[in-house]
Structures are given as C-alpha cells and as structure tokens.
Design an enzyme around this catalytic site. Structure first.
Site, short mmCIF file in Angstrom:
data_model
loop_
_atom_site.label_atom_id
_atom_site.label_comp_id
_atom_site.label_asym_id
_atom_site.label_seq_id
_atom_site.Cartn_x
_atom_site.Cartn_y
_atom_site.Cartn_z
N HIS A 12 1.21 -9.54 0.21
CA HIS A 12 0.39 -8.34 0.44
C HIS A 12 0.69 -7.61 1.73
CE1 HIS A 12 -2.55 -9.06 -2.83
NE2 HIS A 12 -2.27 -10.33 -2.59
N LYS A 59 -11.27 2.62 5.93
CA LYS A 59 -10.45 1.43 5.71
C LYS A 59 -10.46 0.64 7.01
CE LYS A 59 -6.90 4.17 4.66
NZ LYS A 59 -6.24 3.68 3.47
N ARG A 60 -9.87 -0.58 7.02
CA ARG A 60 -9.77 -1.32 8.27
C ARG A 60 -9.12 -0.45 9.34
NH1 ARG A 60 -11.47 -6.89 8.51
NH2 ARG A 60 -10.43 -6.84 10.52
N LYS A 105 -2.37 2.20 10.12
CA LYS A 105 -3.11 3.09 9.22
C LYS A 105 -3.36 4.46 9.87
CE LYS A 105 -5.36 -0.84 6.90
NZ LYS A 105 -5.04 -0.75 5.46
N THR A 126 -5.58 0.47 -2.08
CA THR A 126 -6.33 0.55 -3.34
C THR A 126 -7.43 1.59 -3.21
OG1 THR A 126 -7.54 -1.39 -2.58
CG2 THR A 126 -5.87 -1.75 -4.29
N LYS A 154 -9.10 4.67 -5.75
CA LYS A 154 -10.54 4.91 -5.98
C LYS A 154 -10.88 6.38 -5.72
CE LYS A 154 -11.15 0.18 -4.58
NZ LYS A 154 -11.29 -0.74 -3.43
C1 26V Z 1 -3.30 -9.04 8.15
C2 26V Z 1 -3.20 -9.10 9.53
C3 26V Z 1 -3.58 -10.35 10.21
C4 26V Z 1 -3.08 -10.47 11.61
C5 26V Z 1 -3.03 -9.19 12.38
C6 26V Z 1 -2.56 -8.00 11.66
C7 26V Z 1 -2.75 -7.99 10.21
C8 26V Z 1 -2.47 -6.86 9.51
C9 26V Z 1 -2.60 -6.80 8.16
C10 26V Z 1 -3.00 -7.89 7.48
C11 26V Z 1 -3.10 -7.72 6.02
C12 26V Z 1 -3.29 -8.96 5.28
C13 26V Z 1 -3.06 -8.81 3.84
C14 26V Z 1 -3.76 -7.64 3.23
O1 26V Z 1 -4.96 -7.51 3.23
N1 26V Z 1 -2.98 -6.77 2.64
C15 26V Z 1 -3.49 -5.63 1.89
O2 26V Z 1 -3.49 -6.02 0.53
C16 26V Z 1 -3.96 -4.98 -0.30
C17 26V Z 1 -4.02 -5.55 -1.70
O3 26V Z 1 -2.75 -5.85 -2.16
C18 26V Z 1 -3.05 -3.78 -0.20
O4 26V Z 1 -3.58 -2.75 -1.01
C19 26V Z 1 -2.96 -3.31 1.25
O5 26V Z 1 -2.02 -2.27 1.35
C20 26V Z 1 -2.56 -4.46 2.13
O6 26V Z 1 -2.61 -4.10 3.50
#
Ligand code: 26V
Length: 836
Positions: free
Chosen positions: A378, A569-570, A575, A677, A681
């Site tokens: 992801h 969003k986060r 982003k 996602t 929406k």
């Molecule tokens: C995790 C972390 C953790 C450490 C610090 C920075 C950081 C940045 C991003 C993440 C993302 C973790 C995985 C995640 O949530 N990915 C999201 O998954 C969605 C479903 O597939 C996708 O639509 C998003 O684009 C993606 O960011």
C-alpha cells in the site's frame, strides 16, 4: 443526555431524505415491538427513562437478531459445502458506525425509521450517538472495511482478522490552531455488535529458547520453548453483505494474561505488582499504532503483529483440520491475504506450524505457504516499509528468526546460481538489510512467502516493479499484479447521500447497488436540464446541512452557494496540503489587492489527523488554522473566501463532507500516493477532481475523460527526473511572483503575528529542500484552480461534468475489486447479490 421519550429526539442536521418507499404497517409494528422488547429485556430501561443511547442499543440489538439468523446459515452453508475460505489479515479495520450500515444492508432502514418515529424517536439522532469505530489510521484501514462488506455482498466465505484495540485512532482537538491528541474510547458504553467468544482462546508465545531434539530417523527437530505466553481472546462482529444474503465474521483478538492476577503477590501486600502480568499482556491490544519512536514502542508494535498473526493462524488451522483433517490441503481450502506487511510474520508462523507442529518437510511446507498467502502493498514510501532489528526479532521470536534465516539462505542460494549474482544484487534481494544495522525486511518476507503480490492502482503496481520490488520481480517475473482499489457504494453512496441515490435509482433502476456499472445509464442525463437541476439541488441541500455542522462545531458561517473546495485526508507532506494553503494565501492577497474584481465565493475545507510525532504535519495543521483565522475575519474579503479546518476527521465526518463537496483535492506529488480512495468517493458523489497524475487519479481520468477532471503538475517520471537535478525550490520561487509573495507573507508572520517566525521551518524547507516538489507544481496548480473558477461560472458545464463523473464511477465499486481478487488471486467463486 437523558432524553425523555415523549420529547422527540432531533438530529443535529437536516435528516437525509427517506428512500421514498412506504413501509408496510405490519412490518413496522413488528419492528417497533422488537425494539421495545430489547429496550426492556436487554437494556433494562422503560420507554419513559430511555436515553438516546439506550434507544440506539435497543435498535442495534433488534437488527442484530436478524443478522444473526442469516449469519448462522452462512456459516453452516460454508461448512456443508466445504468451500474455500478467504482470510483477510489486517492490523486495521476503519469500520466507522454500523447502525445505518446494518439497517441498509438488511433492507430495514425505512421500516425501522418509521417504527422509531412511532415511538417518538428519530433514527438520525440515534445514528449520531453511535461511536465511530476507528481501528485504523486511514486509507488502508478503510479499504479493509470496504472489502469486508464487498466480500459479504459477493457471498465469499471470508473472515477478517485483526486486533480489538481498546483505544482506536486518537481523538483530535484543535486548541489555538494546534492539534492535541486524546485517547479515543469507543468501547466505554459497550459494543452491541460484537460477541465475545470465551471458548476461543489461544496461547501466543514470546521469547524463551529453542531446544534441538533428535528424531528416531536421525533428523533434527527444533522445539521452541516460549518464555512468556499471552492469551488471545476472540470477539466476533457480523458483517452483513448487501441485501443480507450472506454474513461474514470480523474476528478481533483481545490480549489477556493467562492468570488474572498473581494471588501470592496480592496476598503479600504487593497489590500493584500482582497485576503486572495482566498489564503487560493487555498492553498488546491497548492502542492502535503505539508510537514507535522509542525501542519499547517498537517492541510493542512487533508484539502486536505477532500476537494477531499467531492467533489468526492457530484459529484458521484449527478450522481447517476440523473440517478437512489434512494440513496438506490447506492451500486448496484457505487463501490468506496480507494487508500490507503488518501481518507478514504470519509467513514464518505458518512455516513454524507446518514444520514444527505437523512435521511436514521444509520444501513441502514452503510450497503450501506460498500457495496460501498473497500480499498487498500500500505504499512505496521508504520510511513506511517495515523492517525489524534482528536482535529484537531474535529475542522476541527466536524460532521465527531461525526460519527467516533459512528461507533467506535457500532463496539466496537459488538466486546466487543465476547469471547476475553480484554482491550488490544479492544484498538487495536478501531478507536481511545490512546497510544500517541488520534488519529483517518484512516486504521481502511477504513477497517471497506469497504466490501473488499486488499494488493498488495501475501506476502504483507499475512503480512497484521498477522501485522497491525491482530485484524480486526479476527473480519471479509476473508475480506482481494490479488490483485497483474500490469503495463500497452501499456506504459511500446510499448511506452518505440517500437523496442522490434515490435520484440515480429513478434513472437506472433499483439494482444500482447490486451492479454499480449500470450507473453508465446516467450519462445521457448530463445534458438533461431537468435532471441536472435536481442533481444540483441535492448538492445544495447537502451543502446547507454541512454548513450547519460547521457552524455547530467551529462557529464559522458558510455560504452554501460558494464553491466548496475540499481537502480531507491524513496530513502528510506528500499529500501537499501546503500546496493548497499556498494557493489560498495567494488568492487572499489578490482579493485584498483587487477587491473590486468579481471573485468566486469559495470555501476551503480541510480535515485530517497528523501522526502525534510528525512535527511538520502538525505545523501544517496549525498553518491551515492560522490562515483561516486571518482570512475569515478580514473585512476586505467579505466572506468571498473562507478557510475552515474541521477537527477530528473520521469516517462519519467524511460521510457528511463528501456529498457536499464541489471540488475534490487529490494533489499528491506524483508517484507517492499509492491509490487514494477518497478520490473515488468524491467523484462518485459528483465532485470534480483537481489532481495530479497519481494513484487511481490516473484511472479516474481514463474513466471520466479529460474535460471532466482538472489535472495538473509533474508526472511521476518528471518527478523522478527533477529530483535527480536537485530539490531546491529557489528557482521556481524566483520565477513565480505569486509564489514568492505567498511564501513571504507566511514567513513574515502575517498569519502568526504573535510569533512571526512560526512558519520559518516550513518556508525554509520549501525553499531549499523541497522533496515533495510543492514549488515546482505551484504555478500549474494555481492556473488550474483558475480553470476551475472559469468552469464554475458556467454552471451548465459544471453540472454536466459532475453527472459524467458520477455515471463513470461504477468501475470503482469494491465489488469489482473483490471480484478480481477472487478470480485472479484467491481462486474462490463469487455470487452477485440478488442471485442467492
Ligand atoms: C505509513 C507511514 C508510516 C510511517 C511514516 C510515514 C507513513 C506514510 C504512509 C504510510 C501509509 C501506510 C499504508 C497506507 O495506508 N497506504 C494507503 O493505502 C490506501 C489503500 O490502498 C491507498 O489508497 C493510499 O494511497 C495509501 O497511502
């Protein structure tokens, strides 16, 4: 909040329109009586003394009864037919509220609304009292929730496995513009949806040592003797598919110590010490994503991952053995999907079970493991790719570390025989990263232990093959596939926007939620002014309702006729909320300088949480709030521009904001957002997208067509090329007067007069170290926003594009995504709803 039943409950915003069907009186009466029965015998309250929460519980329990009847049948049928099961392993399930979801999918919503009305209770008010189950951070967790719903809808025999966190994602408050985090307490009033299963308890071992035994045939056997055992206790939540035809189980594990307390210690007067084991064990399921900046935090996170992987595998292996009696057929009867690398330790755990418990030879065990697992990636962000220090793994999971070493040795031996076996290549392929201390690469483990690996949009899956998994892909070409994400239309269309759903079903018929592709039939209505007027009126009503919410929550008054430009969003630098803020500041300065011009009234809406330890993201939140404070009170602006930051973004708030959005901000640095996602929406609900060619935006562009989306900025290839030339923003800033002025006003304290240098770090980063290429994309973004303005002036054209967006979004239903997983990865049949 004691509300008497004779004082009708009123929701805090305009109630969504009912679906227009008049429910049969007898059915309504039956539902009313069942709710009353639950209120009396399960909640133990009289009509006169019931609070809104009591009514919520009584209503939830009454629909739960209906769900349970189908649930037992679903479980029974899967057993009898010996079907292959899908196990979705995820450390996150961002499910949100369930009352409206359950009533919708059981097709009981109108009847229940009417039954409650007879009792003087407003269903919309009950909707608001349910806590929002936030067992996830963002996109990944919400995707797991949408997938659970679609798997049930398609009658796949599936289980979701995760952790029952006592506290989900923190509650965000904004004080003086700054984010504050508070513990979230979703279980404090009890949870009517779950069933505790005290009989389903598994021991999960940690630490200890390994004993080597010699078997009669001379073979050596490794026996792990854990030094500590924690109990995993199951809680089941039924997940109803559309039309209630099939119900699946979400099984979440809670951690308990084997003994509730140390009686000897307690009796000797050490009352706190007596509870230490319990506290240590329960900390595993205490909070979602414990901060991992400290070694203790890292260890807890690894304990969570192993705890839930081990409990889930023990549970599914037990089920497999009791149904089929032969562990060697596991891959024929079970497909295990790893939602990111968080559950990747399950690969080593299954090897441990097969080799150590069932004495299956290594090679056969490895073949079963690979055939059973598949893995979804992801994110490509290097800082988010999990690795664990070898010493930590060795201490906490000594047998698993041994297994990982052996997997690696055999893997490297195989690739070492290839023609291109340089040291650098072997180092890149190794399960152990030796570049900064030895660490286990969980992405590599998940990749090797799976038969299929997938990305979540076409672009992302392609980038996987050329970046993080380039070397592994060359060893097993064809293993990486794409499964573009999707969203469940039951929640994101029908429940979030019932009025729009009614209008659409008038046109396409009432099988819209069975087969989303029939939305295509709406396309011809894009030129039908009678239709577009109704479509626009629904948006306006949603905007009026959102304006009321904004006023209630933060005291800012919005003009529902303004363009609602939404970025939710986060909060993360990639982003690029800051790109949006810069454009806001630029326009603010222009309005002030040229207030006589005909400006388009616009509201910038932000919402999102920053990780507690992410200083820059928290500063971006503060900047959005500070800009809002200045802009909203500037007399020259006269309300032509408003900036609001809505606190505590969650699933429920998204359900209120998205149907009221005109413009959807999807402006990540190209190549960095795996899919998105939210973008789907918004487009489904008719917002036009302003976005980069990133993630699923690329596929949204393909579906809706270039005239109906605002694309700007560098492409992923251009981003890569640009970064190799350097990431200073100086040139771009020097070229753009607007940008340099906007940066200058932020840097000089226009928005933070009490602390003028507050935003120096942000401005300096953009100037000298602009990794996310905000400055490079600024002019393109600014100009594209002006195209948005032009289009907004031509309302006919705007609504035409909006309708075209809605009508082309059928492909983004998670039913389509899940059908692809079922056919191409899991090898299980699907039954479309309505055909059971
Ligand atoms: C995790 C972390 C953790 C450490 C610090 C920075 C950081 C940045 C991003 C993440 C993302 C973790 C995985 C995640 O949530 N990915 C999201 O998954 C969605 C479903 O597939 C996708 O639509 C998003 O684009 C993606 O960011």
């Amino acid at each position: 909040m004691d509300v008497q039943a004779d004082a009708p409950l009123v929701a805090d915003a305009a109630a969504p329109a009912a679906t227009g069907q008049v429910p049969a009186a007898a059915e309504v009466a039956e539902i009313r009586d069942r709710i009353l029965e639950k209120l009396k015998h399960s909640v133990s309250k009289s009509v006169g003394s019931a609070t809104p929460h009591d009514w919520f519980i009584a209503t939830a329990l009454s629909v739960r009864d209906k769900i349970v009847e189908s649930w037992l049948t679903s479980i029974d049928t899967a057993k009898k037919t010996g079907r292959k099961r899908v196990y979705y392993l995820s450390l996150e399930f961002l499910i949100g509220r369930l009352l409206i979801d359950a009533l919708t999918n059981m097709e009981l919503i109108d009847q229940t609304r009417a039954a409650l009305a007879e009792l003087g209770v407003d269903l919309e008010a009950l909707r608001e009292v349910e806590p929002d189950a936030a067992l996830g951070n963002g996109g990944l967790g919400r995707l797991a929730a949408c997938f659970m719903e679609s798997m049930a809808t398609l009658s796949i025999a599936a289980y979701g496995y995760g952790i029952r966190y006592d506290h989900g994602l923190f509650r965000q408050r904004i004080k003086d513009g700054r984010q504050l985090e508070y513990p979230e307490d979703w279980l404090s009033y009890g949870n009517p949806w779950e069933f505790q299963r005290p009989e389903l308890v598994y021991g999960v071992g940690f630490s200890g040592h390994i004993e080597t035994q010699t078997l009669p045939d001379g073979e050596l056997k490794q026996v792990w003797m854990p030094g500590e055992t924690v109990q995993a206790l199951a809680y089941d939540t039924p997940i109803a598919g559309w039309r209630g035809a099939h119900i699946n189980t979400l099984r979440l594990w809670a951690a308990r110590a084997a003994d509730p307390l140390r009686l000897d210690k307690f009796n000797s007067g050490d009352h706190v010490g007596a509870l230490m084991d319990q506290v240590r064990a329960e900390s595993i399921s205490k909070v979602l994503y414990p901060g991992d900046t400290s070694p203790a935090g890292q260890e807890l996170r690894l304990r969570q991952e192993y705890f839930f992987a081990s409990a889930s595998l023990q549970d599914l292996v037990r089920r497999h053995m009791s149904l089929f009696g032969d562990i060697k057929t596991l891959a024929d009867k079970a497909a295990i999907q790893l939602n990111d690398t968080h559950p990747a330790i399950a690969v080593a755990e299954l090897m441990h079970i097969l080799v150590d418990r069932y004495d299956i030879p290594w090679n056969k065990s490895w073949a079963i493991t690979k055939a059973t697992f598949s893995y979804t990636n992801h994110t490509l962000l290097p800082e988010a790719l999990e690795t664990w220090p070898v010493p930590l793994m060795e201490r906490l999971l000594p047998r698993h570390m041994q297994i990982i070493y052996l997997i690696n040795a055999l893997h490297l031996e195989k690739v070492g025989k290839g023609p291109d076996a340089s040291g650098a290549r072997l180092a890149a392929l190794s399960l152990i990263d030796e570049s900064h201390g030895r660490r286990v690469r969980m992405g590599h483990l998940a990749f090797l232990g799976s038969h299929k690996v997938n990305g979540v949009s076409a672009l992302h899956s392609d980038l996987m093959k050329t970046t993080v998994f380039r070397d592994l892909e060359s060893v097993e070409p064809g293993k990486i596939t794409n499964k573009t994400n999707g969203i469940t239309f039951r929640r994101w269309l029908k429940e979030a926007n019932p009025s729009l759903t009614s209008l659409l079903t008038e046109v396409v018929g009432d099988t819209l939620l069975d087969d989303a592709t029939i939305l295509e039939k709406v396309a011809p209505y894009a030129d039908d002014s009678a239709f577009t007027e109704r479509y626009a009126a629904i948006r306006r009503a949603n905007k009026v309702a959102l304006s009321a919410l904004v006023r209630d929550r933060i005291g800012v008054k919005l003009d529902p006729d303004a363009l609602f430009d939404v970025h939710i969003k986060r909060i993360h630098e990639y982003k690029r909320q800051i790109l949006n803020i810069l454009e806001t500041v630029a326009i603010f300065e222009e309005i002030r300088a040229q207030s006589f011009r005909e400006w388009i009234p616009r509201v910038k809406i932000f919402a999102g949480k920053a990780a507690a330890s992410y200083t820059t993201a928290k500063l971006i939140i503060q900047l959005a709030n500070d800009v809002g404070k200045v802009v909203n009170s500037d007399p020259t602006v006269r309300g032509l521009l408003k900036v609001v930051f809505l606190p505590n973004y969650n699933v429920s708030l998204a359900e209120r904001i998205i149907p009221a959005a005109d413009l959807s901000e999807q402006i990540s640095t190209a190549g960095m957002e795996a899919s998105g996602t939210g973008n789907m929406k918004f487009a489904l609900n008719g917002a036009l997208t302003i976005g980069t060619l990133d993630g699923a935006n690329v596929e949204i562009l393909e579906k809706v067509g270039a005239p109906n989306i605002f694309i700007f900025g560098l492409t992923a290839d251009q981003v890569e090329a640009k970064r190799t030339q350097g990431i200073s923003g100086q040139e771009a800033i020097a070229r753009s007067q607007r940008l340099s002025e906007a940066l200058e006003s932020i840097a000089s304290g226009v928005f933070s007069p009490e602390q003028p240098d507050r935003y120096r770090p942000l401005v300096d980063a953009l100037t000298y170290n602009d990794f996310f290429l905000v400055t490079a994309d600024f002019d393109s973004y600014y100009n594209t926003q002006r195209d948005v303005f032009k289009r907004w002036r031509d309302k006919k054209s705007w609504w035409r594009s909006a309708v075209i967006n809605t009508s082309n979004m059928g492909w983004f239903s998670s039913d389509r995504t899940i059908t692809e997983y079922a056919q191409e990865i899991w090898n299980v049949p699907t039954t479309p709803p309505g055909r059971n």
